[in-house]
Design a protein around this motif. Structure first.
Motif, mmCIF file in Angstrom:
data_model
loop_
_atom_site.group_PDB
_atom_site.id
_atom_site.type_symbol
_atom_site.label_atom_id
_atom_site.label_comp_id
_atom_site.label_asym_id
_atom_site.label_seq_id
_atom_site.Cartn_x
_atom_site.Cartn_y
_atom_site.Cartn_z
ATOM 1 N N ILE A 29 0.845 -1.198 0.000
ATOM 2 C CA ILE A 29 0.000 0.000 0.000
ATOM 3 C C ILE A 29 0.881 1.248 0.000
ATOM 4 N N TYR A 44 -7.228 2.999 -2.480
ATOM 5 C CA TYR A 44 -7.260 2.367 -1.160
ATOM 6 C C TYR A 44 -8.304 3.005 -0.247
ATOM 7 N N ALA A 45 -8.460 4.318 -0.317
ATOM 8 C CA ALA A 45 -9.467 4.989 0.514
ATOM 9 C C ALA A 45 -10.867 4.489 0.168
ATOM 10 N N ARG A 47 -11.518 1.518 -1.345
ATOM 11 C CA ARG A 47 -11.566 0.093 -1.010
ATOM 12 C C ARG A 47 -11.810 -0.131 0.475
ATOM 13 N N PHE A 48 -11.196 0.695 1.319
ATOM 14 C CA PHE A 48 -11.341 0.533 2.764
ATOM 15 C C PHE A 48 -12.580 1.245 3.311
ATOM 16 N N ASP A 50 -13.260 4.506 3.386
ATOM 17 C CA ASP A 50 -13.052 5.817 4.002
ATOM 18 C C ASP A 50 -13.593 6.954 3.141
ATOM 19 N N PRO A 154 -9.786 9.536 9.526
ATOM 20 C CA PRO A 154 -10.778 8.694 8.874
ATOM 21 C C PRO A 154 -12.070 9.486 8.655
ATOM 22 N N ARG A 158 -19.611 7.456 9.107
ATOM 23 C CA ARG A 158 -19.680 6.006 9.258
ATOM 24 C C ARG A 158 -20.885 5.625 10.045
#
Length: 158
Positions: A29, A44-45, A47-48, A50, A154, A158
């Motif tokens: 990463i 990546y943001a 995918r995760f 965020d 983050p 959420r």
């Protein structure tokens, strides 16, 4: 009283703070972001979880200014008061640190203080945001002379 230990004993007792598996997962990463920049960061943001697909990665100064204006006056005053206390202490701490050079057989030994060009600070967000982390890292970095400070957090959604 602590028992005396050799350097070899201390080194042999040292344990890694993270398991090797964590480094194995993180290394690709970090390398992807290093080589592909913002595109990899976005990948990546997303995918995760965020950032939503195509969502905003960075807050610009205008968004930060709007957030500041929207902050309750008492909360802003409290944060500014704490930031000033941290800045005052960090500046005093910096003044207490001086360059040192000592002549030793065969040459000299010493140290000097030099701020980093840029610093990255982590701001815990999500369910339990901690503005104190921003204050303790970013204000201290600025007092140390760091010119460019980035804060990562983050998503709050959420």
């Amino acid at each position: 009283m602590l028992s005396r230990r050799s350097v070899a004993e201390l080194v042999s007792r040292r344990t890694a703070t993270l398991p090797a598996e964590a480094f194995a997962v993180a290394a690709p990463i970090v390398e992807a972001v290093r080589t592909r920049g913002e595109a990899a960061l976005r990948e990546y943001a997303e995918r995760f979880g965020d950032v939503p697909a195509g969502g905003q990665l960075f807050l610009d100064r205008a968004a930060l200014a709007r957030a500041l204006v929207g902050l309750a006056a008492a909360d802003r005053a409290r944060l500014e008061r704490v930031a000033e206390r941290i800045r005052t202490f960090a500046e005093a701490q910096k003044r207490a640190l001086n360059a040192v050079t000592v002549t030793v057989p065969g040459g000299a030994a010493g140290h000097w203080i030099a701020p980093l060009e840029r610093a990255g600070c982590y701001a815990p967000g999500g369910r339990y945001p901690l503005p104190s982390s921003v204050l303790m890292t970013a204000v201290t970095a600025r007092a140390a002379g760091v010119k460019q400070i980035w804060v990562a957090s983050p998503s709050l959604e959420r």
